[in-house]
Design an enzyme around this catalytic site. Structure first.
Site, PDB file in Angstrom:
ATOM      1  N   LYS A  96       0.904  -0.867  -0.142  1.00  0.00           N
ATOM      2  CA  LYS A  96       0.252   0.239   0.351  1.00  0.00           C
ATOM      3  C   LYS A  96       0.670   1.472   0.245  1.00  0.00           C
ATOM      4  O   LYS A  96       1.622   1.670   0.311  1.00  0.00           O
ATOM      5  CB  LYS A  96      -0.643  -0.036   1.241  1.00  0.00           C
ATOM      6  CG  LYS A  96      -1.628   1.228   1.074  1.00  0.00           C
ATOM      7  CD  LYS A  96      -2.634   1.302   1.981  1.00  0.00           C
ATOM      8  CE  LYS A  96      -2.918   2.573   2.777  1.00  0.00           C
ATOM      9  NZ  LYS A  96      -3.598   2.678   3.899  1.00  0.00           N
ATOM     10  N   GLY A 157      -7.944   9.205   9.731  1.00  0.00           N
ATOM     11  CA  GLY A 157      -8.839   9.124  10.811  1.00  0.00           C
ATOM     12  C   GLY A 157      -9.442  10.362  11.444  1.00  0.00           C
ATOM     13  O   GLY A 157      -9.728  10.210  12.303  1.00  0.00           O
ATOM     14  N   ALA A 184      -8.696   5.057   3.756  1.00  0.00           N
ATOM     15  CA  ALA A 184      -9.138   6.423   4.214  1.00  0.00           C
ATOM     16  C   ALA A 184      -9.992   7.609   4.956  1.00  0.00           C
ATOM     17  O   ALA A 184     -10.971   7.916   4.069  1.00  0.00           O
ATOM     18  CB  ALA A 184      -7.750   7.264   4.253  1.00  0.00           C
ATOM     19  N   GLY A 185     -10.711   7.852   6.319  1.00  0.00           N
ATOM     20  CA  GLY A 185     -11.153   8.762   6.711  1.00  0.00           C
ATOM     21  C   GLY A 185     -12.768   8.528   7.004  1.00  0.00           C
ATOM     22  O   GLY A 185     -13.951   9.206   7.100  1.00  0.00           O
ATOM     23  N   ASN A 206      -9.328   1.596   9.598  1.00  0.00           N
ATOM     24  CA  ASN A 206      -9.059   1.228  10.366  1.00  0.00           C
ATOM     25  C   ASN A 206      -8.930   2.104  11.915  1.00  0.00           C
ATOM     26  O   ASN A 206      -9.493   1.693  12.627  1.00  0.00           O
ATOM     27  CB  ASN A 206      -6.723   1.652  10.168  1.00  0.00           C
ATOM     28  CG  ASN A 206      -6.139   0.864  11.226  1.00  0.00           C
ATOM     29  OD1 ASN A 206      -4.807   1.611  11.289  1.00  0.00           O
ATOM     30  ND2 ASN A 206      -6.927   1.243  12.641  1.00  0.00           N
ATOM     31  N   THR A 207      -8.883   3.691  12.076  1.00  0.00           N
ATOM     32  CA  THR A 207      -9.112   4.205  13.401  1.00  0.00           C
ATOM     33  C   THR A 207     -10.724   4.180  13.550  1.00  0.00           C
ATOM     34  O   THR A 207     -10.753   4.082  14.865  1.00  0.00           O
ATOM     35  CB  THR A 207      -8.929   5.561  12.679  1.00  0.00           C
ATOM     36  OG1 THR A 207      -7.630   5.415  12.430  1.00  0.00           O
ATOM     37  CG2 THR A 207      -9.601   7.076  14.138  1.00  0.00           C
TER      38      THR A 207
END
Lengths: 257, 65
Positions: A96, A157, A184-185, A206-207
């Protein structure tokens, strides 16, 4: 089935491995998400430390594919060297690719990204570039040899969801055959469902899972949202309209004439 | 010889990278190495001669998003 560089995957939810309260919760979250791909990274480790080895044993025990990232790299050189190091440690050609251009937004440096992608694809890497929704950059990444693109939803995040629906929809429409993964996001499962409804092939979270009050429950919720969004896309959503359209038939209606 | 290991100056005796890693305590560990920003594959560590002032990076698996 989702096909990424020839690998067939049942799950369309890819999971990051960072920021969980504990390794045990990470393990449970991966299972609850039914994730088959987990992102990992490389960091400096002193000889007296053992956390990296313990983490790697845990990930190997999960039986998932690993997708090493080049997070934190700000130059082509750093990203390419990190990719080489990751390929050796994690024994995979997948990477990645992140080349960060701006620290407040962690926005990719798309110029460095395309250059690093060109180098790594030529060396046999299977590159998953973390990019924006920019169509021209996407063209350049595909020309460089990328066969998957990972556009951001919003800054890493941030939990803001899909910031540019028009741009992301245009990207989807422009490249109907290229696997596109929103990376992301995303903050809540409805963001993931929305991405899938727009026709994206998968999402990477993830986050939003790791930092939830109950990460395992949130992983399960994202898995359901991804399935629901995908099913909705395949079912053919209606077009949005500016005005109301009665759903109940108007023919034969009483008290009219 | 003084080399920079993960950003910290260390005094080492070995000339070759493989010996230096053993000396530092990394034997048997899943780590990747770079010297002066260039990747050094595991099989090349025995031949790679370090120089005074070299910058060595030793990276291990870590959580990532």
């Amino acid at each position: 089935m989702l096909k990424l560089y020839g690998s067939e995957l049942r799950s369309r939810l890819l999971l990051g491995s960072a920021r969980y309260p504990s390794p045990a919760i990470l393990t449970e979250a991966v299972r609850a998400a039914h994730a088959e791909v987990v992102t990992v990274s490389l960091r400096r480790e002193g000889a007296a430390e053992r956390s990296g080895q313990g983490f790697w044993s845990l990930i190997r025990g999960l039986g998932v594919r690993v997708l090493p990232n080049t997070a934190g790299c700000h130059s082509v050189k750093e990203a390419v060297t990190t990719a080489h190091m990751a390929r050796e440690v994690f024994a995979t050609p997948w990477v990645k690719l992140e080349v960060i251009g701006e620290d407040d937004t962690l926005q990719p440096d798309v110029f460095g990204l395309t250059e690093a992608a060109r180098i790594l694809c030529a060396e046999g890497f299977e590159v998953f570039p973390y990019t924006t929704e920019d169509l021209v950059v996407a063209e350049r990444l595909l020309a460089a040899g990328c066969r998957v693109l990972m556009p951001w939803g919003s800054p890493i995040g941030s939990g803001r969801g899909l910031n540019n629906l028009f741009g992301l929809s245009a990207l989807r429409a422009h490249f109907p055959e290229v696997p596109l993964i929103i990376d992301a996001g995303l903050g809540v499962p409805s963001h993931a469902a929305q991405a899938m409804e727009l026709g994206f092939d998968a999402v990477l979270i993830n986050t939003a899972v790791a930092q939830a009050t109950q990460p395992v429950a949130m992983a399960a919720a994202f898995a359901q949202a991804v399935e629901a969004g995908r099913a909705a896309r395949l079912a053919g959503p209606i077009e949005a309209r500016d005005f109301a359209t009665p759903s109940t038939p108007v023919i034969g209606q009483a008290f009219r004439g | 010889m003084r080399i920079l290991v993960n950003g910290v100056w260390r005094e080492t005796r070995s000339q070759q990278l493989a010996g230096t890693l053993a000396e530092l305590g990394y034997t048997g560990r899943a780590v990747a190495t770079a010297v002066n920003d260039e990747f050094v594959a595991a099989e090349a560590r025995a031949q790679l001669e370090l120089q005074e002032g070299d910058r060595l990076e030793v990276l291990a698996p870590m959580q990532g998003g």
